[in-house]
Design a protein around this motif. Sequence first.
Motif, PDB file in Angstrom:
ATOM      1  N   LEU A 182      60.416  57.921  47.880  1.00 51.52           N
ATOM      2  CA  LEU A 182      60.337  58.097  49.340  1.00 51.52           C
ATOM      3  C   LEU A 182      61.553  58.894  49.836  1.00 51.52           C
ATOM      4  CD1 LEU A 182      59.239  55.431  51.852  1.00 51.52           C
ATOM      5  CD2 LEU A 182      61.250  56.727  52.365  1.00 51.52           C
ATOM      6  N   ARG A 183      62.706  58.512  49.317  1.00 51.78           N
ATOM      7  CA  ARG A 183      63.927  59.203  49.757  1.00 51.78           C
ATOM      8  C   ARG A 183      63.968  60.629  49.234  1.00 51.78           C
ATOM      9  NH1 ARG A 183      69.432  56.683  48.572  1.00 51.78           N
ATOM     10  NH2 ARG A 183      69.983  58.707  49.427  1.00 51.78           N
ATOM     11  N   ARG A 184      63.432  60.825  48.035  1.00 54.21           N
ATOM     12  CA  ARG A 184      63.510  62.159  47.443  1.00 54.21           C
ATOM     13  C   ARG A 184      62.641  63.151  48.216  1.00 54.21           C
ATOM     14  NH1 ARG A 184      61.119  63.365  41.841  1.00 54.21           N
ATOM     15  NH2 ARG A 184      61.811  61.289  41.305  1.00 54.21           N
ATOM     16  N   PHE A 185      61.499  62.680  48.690  1.00 54.98           N
ATOM     17  CA  PHE A 185      60.569  63.630  49.319  1.00 54.98           C
ATOM     18  C   PHE A 185      60.602  63.594  50.844  1.00 54.98           C
ATOM     19  CE2 PHE A 185      58.859  63.291  45.063  1.00 54.98           C
ATOM     20  CZ  PHE A 185      58.596  64.608  44.781  1.00 54.98           C
ATOM     21  N   THR A 186      61.068  62.501  51.400  1.00 53.28           N
ATOM     22  CA  THR A 186      61.081  62.408  52.859  1.00 53.28           C
ATOM     23  C   THR A 186      62.477  62.758  53.355  1.00 53.28           C
ATOM     24  OG1 THR A 186      59.561  60.598  52.592  1.00 53.28           O
ATOM     25  CG2 THR A 186      60.424  60.948  54.785  1.00 53.28           C
ATOM     26  N   LYS A 187      62.534  63.769  54.189  1.00 56.03           N
ATOM     27  CA  LYS A 187      63.824  64.171  54.745  1.00 56.03           C
ATOM     28  C   LYS A 187      63.895  63.709  56.194  1.00 56.03           C
ATOM     29  CE  LYS A 187      64.788  66.241  50.969  1.00 56.03           C
ATOM     30  NZ  LYS A 187      65.582  65.443  50.049  1.00 56.03           N
ATOM     31  N   PHE A 188      65.091  63.743  56.743  1.00 56.73           N
ATOM     32  CA  PHE A 188      65.207  63.317  58.135  1.00 56.73           C
ATOM     33  C   PHE A 188      64.463  64.270  59.058  1.00 56.73           C
ATOM     34  CE2 PHE A 188      67.241  62.953  62.283  1.00 56.73           C
ATOM     35  CZ  PHE A 188      66.975  61.614  62.521  1.00 56.73           C
ATOM     36  N   VAL A 191      61.174  62.832  59.782  1.00 53.53           N
ATOM     37  CA  VAL A 191      61.254  61.764  60.775  1.00 53.53           C
ATOM     38  C   VAL A 191      61.471  62.370  62.167  1.00 53.53           C
ATOM     39  CG1 VAL A 191      62.527  59.709  61.465  1.00 53.53           C
ATOM     40  CG2 VAL A 191      62.147  60.165  59.058  1.00 53.53           C
ATOM     41  N   LEU A 195      59.345  62.030  65.613  1.00 56.54           N
ATOM     42  CA  LEU A 195      59.903  61.545  66.883  1.00 56.54           C
ATOM     43  C   LEU A 195      59.581  62.527  68.011  1.00 56.54           C
ATOM     44  CD1 LEU A 195      63.387  60.087  65.851  1.00 56.54           C
ATOM     45  CD2 LEU A 195      61.185  58.936  66.075  1.00 56.54           C
TER      46      LEU A 195
END
Lengths: 250, 330
Positions: A182-188, A191, A195
Amino acid sequence: MKQLIAILEGIGGTLRLLVRAVAFAPTLPRQLPRFMEQCYQIGYTTLPIVSILSFFIGGVLALQAGYSMESFGAKEFIGSLVGLSMARELGPMMVAILLAGRVGSAIAAELASMKVYQEVDALVTMNIPPERILVLPRLAAVIVMMPVLTIIANLVGWFGGAIVAHSVDFIALEPEKYFETLRRFTKFEDVANGLIKAEVFGFVVVLICCSIGLNTRGGPREIGAAVTKAVVVSLILILVLDYFLTQSLL
Amino acid sequence: MTTTQNTARVGLFFLLGVALVWVAYATLSDGKALKSRGYNLVAGFDNLKELKQGDDVRMAGVKIGSVQETRLAGRRAEAVLRIDPTVKISSDALAMIGSAGLLGTNYIAIDLGSAGVPALAPGAEIRTTASADLNTIMTQLGELGGKLEGALGSMSEVLKGKDGQPGIFQRLDALLANNSAKVDATMTSLQQVTDKLNRGEGTLGKLINDPKLHDELLAAASDLKAATADARTIMTSAQGIVERVKSGQGSLGTLIYDEQAGKDLKAIAANLKDVSDKLAKGEGTLGKLINDDSLFREAQGTLRKADRALDGMGDSGPITAVGVVAGALF
């Protein structure tokens, strides 16, 4: 033709309402209690249903992804799928739909009844613009509350996915692995995209519901019609806007 | 529920939201903007492939930074690497784009470089090398497949034939068909030969089947062995003789190795030659006897006279015979 004119009238009226409401923005500090009341209604009371829904959406995503990916040995990427889906799409979308159903309908009903029972006319008579005390606090409240609701929805959805991926027998994915992908593929940025979308959705939903509520004409029966109309138009606009926003934010 | 309580809840709720946004940001961006410590290096490549902002920079597999920016710079692509300030990179270290999986997650891999080489300064450019990517490998595999197809095609042409020319199997088939009678005859003869061999007919058959022959052969071999032993003994003896001759022992040794004997032999030969010369010339009694036939004639005449005397003696009696012999001889 008559309907087309009605639609254009609706769009024009909504835009005029928006302009007037924004014009009263400097008066917002003086309406802090009203603003807080709307924040409470829009944000705080919506939190439980947002959390429950997001948890299960994350869980179902993990379940479906696990079922499909398990057959070709890619189940460790469930984390990335749930993470990206929740952050970019499902989090903001589900919050906006819940907002339309729970808050939008309430706004439309409240403003429609005020209009029908001539409370709005009374305000106008007292030289109190309804946009200032009825619309502006709600718009400001939704702008402040939407990101909060959305980020909670995202995180609850991620954890829901992790719990389901770990506890379902045929997936049995370690939470460490889930959050690592999740952390490797999802960047801020993903997110943040979500938003921004949530912000636009919430703003549009509240604006549409206020506009439809304030433009209600007739008797008590029209209140129900106004609520239905407000929710339907909100949902349609959410989905249409979603497409264009996604395309422009990619 | 009072308005103050609601306001407090809204405030708490909002702070919670802000905190969560911050947590998400810090987690997903590795707190990049919050602690932008470190220094930058520039790595130029012909092709950055799937490399993107935020990808890892690893030295010998350990994460030491991340890709801060990717950009085009003239005729090449550049990646700006943000390196942990505690990590020093040798100026001869090589950077390449590695692939962490088949799904296209790339990272910059930097090797350790040599020890004792000065470290790269912030903002410096690191040496790079191109790595084979999956597309290149696939292209090469495709070319290989084409070549293989060509080779197999040629082979199939050889086997099947081309442009009306028969293939190798067709030729073999034709050869067998044309010569089937001969092949049959050969096979029949071969069969007969093996049958005979099995029955023990002929020399080879007997050799194979008859145990007696085998015994005889064995005996012959042992005889041969004995003969060889004898020959060896003879050779040893001969060797002894030769050694004795060499050492000048015995008559032969004396003859060969004694110089005095040689000289004597030469003298004897010279004398013999002298005697034979004289004989040939008719010198001396023996020479005359050999070469002068007058002696023979005289002897012949004498014998004739004696013959006549003997005849007359026969007529006159024995007493006169002595007188006749004496008269003839003296």
